[in-house]
Design a protein around this motif. Structure first.
Motif, PDB file in Angstrom:
ATOM      1  N   CYS A  13       3.603  60.840  40.682  1.00 52.47           N
ATOM      2  CA  CYS A  13       3.019  59.963  39.663  1.00 52.47           C
ATOM      3  C   CYS A  13       2.626  58.580  40.184  1.00 52.47           C
ATOM      4  N   ILE A  14       3.205  58.128  41.288  1.00 55.61           N
ATOM      5  CA  ILE A  14       2.804  56.817  41.821  1.00 55.61           C
ATOM      6  C   ILE A  14       1.375  56.837  42.347  1.00 55.61           C
ATOM      7  N   GLU A  15       0.799  58.035  42.505  1.00 55.22           N
ATOM      8  CA  GLU A  15      -0.582  58.165  42.985  1.00 55.22           C
ATOM      9  C   GLU A  15      -1.607  58.135  41.855  1.00 55.22           C
ATOM     10  N   ILE A  16      -1.165  58.026  40.597  1.00 55.55           N
ATOM     11  CA  ILE A  16      -2.102  57.928  39.474  1.00 55.55           C
ATOM     12  C   ILE A  16      -2.644  56.500  39.467  1.00 55.55           C
ATOM     13  N   ALA A  17      -3.936  56.373  39.652  1.00 54.72           N
ATOM     14  CA  ALA A  17      -4.567  55.084  39.933  1.00 54.72           C
ATOM     15  C   ALA A  17      -4.442  54.053  38.808  1.00 54.72           C
ATOM     16  N   ASP A  18      -4.385  54.497  37.554  1.00 57.47           N
ATOM     17  CA  ASP A  18      -4.357  53.507  36.470  1.00 57.47           C
ATOM     18  C   ASP A  18      -2.962  52.948  36.192  1.00 57.47           C
ATOM     19  N   GLY A  19      -1.954  53.422  36.942  1.00 59.44           N
ATOM     20  CA  GLY A  19      -0.615  52.872  36.819  1.00 59.44           C
ATOM     21  C   GLY A  19       0.217  53.413  35.678  1.00 59.44           C
ATOM     22  N   THR A  20      -0.287  54.393  34.917  1.00 54.85           N
ATOM     23  CA  THR A  20       0.438  54.883  33.749  1.00 54.85           C
ATOM     24  C   THR A  20       1.642  55.756  34.101  1.00 54.85           C
ATOM     25  N   ARG A  21       1.639  56.392  35.252  1.00 54.44           N
ATOM     26  CA  ARG A  21       2.706  57.283  35.720  1.00 54.44           C
ATOM     27  C   ARG A  21       2.805  58.582  34.935  1.00 54.44           C
ATOM     28  N   THR A  22       1.800  58.884  34.116  1.00 50.76           N
ATOM     29  CA  THR A  22       1.742  60.161  33.416  1.00 50.76           C
ATOM     30  C   THR A  22       0.289  60.582  33.283  1.00 50.76           C
ATOM     31  N   ILE A  23       0.074  61.904  33.249  1.00 52.59           N
ATOM     32  CA  ILE A  23      -1.286  62.434  33.123  1.00 52.59           C
ATOM     33  C   ILE A  23      -1.204  63.805  32.458  1.00 52.59           C
ATOM     34  N   GLU A  24      -2.203  64.151  31.709  1.00 50.89           N
ATOM     35  CA  GLU A  24      -2.210  65.402  30.965  1.00 50.89           C
ATOM     36  C   GLU A  24      -2.640  66.568  31.854  1.00 50.89           C
ATOM     37  N   VAL A  25      -1.983  67.713  31.673  1.00 49.32           N
ATOM     38  CA  VAL A  25      -2.446  68.944  32.312  1.00 49.32           C
ATOM     39  C   VAL A  25      -3.814  69.259  31.717  1.00 49.32           C
ATOM     40  N   GLY A  26      -4.758  69.609  32.558  1.00 49.15           N
ATOM     41  CA  GLY A  26      -6.125  69.880  32.126  1.00 49.15           C
ATOM     42  C   GLY A  26      -7.058  68.713  32.311  1.00 49.15           C
ATOM     43  N   ALA A  27      -6.525  67.533  32.647  1.00 47.05           N
ATOM     44  CA  ALA A  27      -7.365  66.352  32.854  1.00 47.05           C
ATOM     45  C   ALA A  27      -8.249  66.553  34.088  1.00 47.05           C
ATOM     46  N   GLU A  28      -9.542  66.275  33.939  1.00 49.39           N
ATOM     47  CA  GLU A  28     -10.458  66.310  35.072  1.00 49.39           C
ATOM     48  C   GLU A  28     -10.317  64.996  35.823  1.00 49.39           C
ATOM     49  N   VAL A  29     -10.147  65.084  37.135  1.00 46.46           N
ATOM     50  CA  VAL A  29      -9.872  63.900  37.947  1.00 46.46           C
ATOM     51  C   VAL A  29     -10.705  63.895  39.227  1.00 46.46           C
ATOM     52  N   SER A  30     -10.798  62.718  39.815  1.00 44.24           N
ATOM     53  CA  SER A  30     -11.280  62.590  41.184  1.00 44.24           C
ATOM     54  C   SER A  30     -10.092  62.065  41.985  1.00 44.24           C
ATOM     55  N   PHE A  31     -10.093  62.323  43.283  1.00 44.18           N
ATOM     56  CA  PHE A  31      -8.937  61.946  44.092  1.00 44.18           C
ATOM     57  C   PHE A  31      -9.308  61.874  45.560  1.00 44.18           C
ATOM     58  N   ASP A  32      -8.445  61.218  46.311  1.00 40.34           N
ATOM     59  CA  ASP A  32      -8.545  61.169  47.758  1.00 40.34           C
ATOM     60  C   ASP A  32      -7.445  62.069  48.309  1.00 40.34           C
ATOM     61  N   LEU A  33      -7.465  62.308  49.601  1.00 38.65           N
ATOM     62  CA  LEU A  33      -6.420  63.106  50.238  1.00 38.65           C
ATOM     63  C   LEU A  33      -5.562  62.225  51.124  1.00 38.65           C
ATOM     64  N   LEU A  34      -4.266  62.499  51.125  1.00 44.98           N
ATOM     65  CA  LEU A  34      -3.302  61.777  51.926  1.00 44.98           C
ATOM     66  C   LEU A  34      -2.529  62.783  52.765  1.00 44.98           C
ATOM     67  N   ALA A  35      -2.583  62.627  54.089  1.00 44.00           N
ATOM     68  CA  ALA A  35      -1.810  63.492  54.980  1.00 44.00           C
ATOM     69  C   ALA A  35      -0.378  62.984  54.975  1.00 44.00           C
ATOM     70  N   LYS A  36       0.538  63.830  54.486  1.00 46.27           N
ATOM     71  CA  LYS A  36       1.918  63.398  54.320  1.00 46.27           C
ATOM     72  C   LYS A  36       2.835  64.598  54.516  1.00 46.27           C
ATOM     73  N   PHE A  37       3.830  64.444  55.372  1.00 50.27           N
ATOM     74  CA  PHE A  37       4.801  65.509  55.631  1.00 50.27           C
ATOM     75  C   PHE A  37       4.134  66.821  56.065  1.00 50.27           C
ATOM     76  N   GLY A  38       3.074  66.708  56.849  1.00 50.19           N
ATOM     77  CA  GLY A  38       2.418  67.888  57.407  1.00 50.19           C
ATOM     78  C   GLY A  38       1.509  68.640  56.457  1.00 50.19           C
ATOM     79  N   ARG A  39       1.148  68.025  55.341  1.00 48.77           N
ATOM     80  CA  ARG A  39       0.227  68.674  54.401  1.00 48.77           C
ATOM     81  C   ARG A  39      -0.642  67.608  53.746  1.00 48.77           C
ATOM     82  N   TRP A  40      -1.720  68.043  53.111  1.00 51.48           N
ATOM     83  CA  TRP A  40      -2.595  67.121  52.377  1.00 51.48           C
ATOM     84  C   TRP A  40      -2.129  67.049  50.939  1.00 51.48           C
TER      85      TRP A  40
END
Length: 72
Positions: free
Chosen positions: A38-65
């Motif tokens: 949830c810390i990766e949600i850009a608007d700072g709300t820390r919650t998001i609905e299932v089904g929400a259409e989003v745009s995002f970047d990728l972060l390489a972390k712990f051997g995965r994107w």
């Protein structure tokens, strides 16, 4: 070590999100799944609905994107 791949123009849908743990998954248009916290949600709300259409970047972390900078 982490590496952020910004400006990729990736789009997808939030296919799961657990508000208690703050963990979720974005399924990209190409069908690939990318977990996020949830810390990766850009608007700072820390919650998001299932089904929400989003745009995002990728972060390489712990051997995965992972999804980062998740934007509605």
């Amino acid at each position: 070590m982490t590496e952020l791949e910004r400006g990729t123009g990736r789009r997808g849908v939030v296919t799961s999100f657990d508000e208690q743990s703050g963990l979720g998954v974005v399924t990209a248009e190409d069908g690939s799944d990318h977990p996020f916290h949830c810390i990766e949600i850009a608007d700072g709300t820390r919650t998001i609905e299932v089904g929400a259409e989003v745009s995002f970047d990728l972060l390489a972390k712990f051997g995965r994107w992972e999804a980062a900078n998740v934007r509605r």
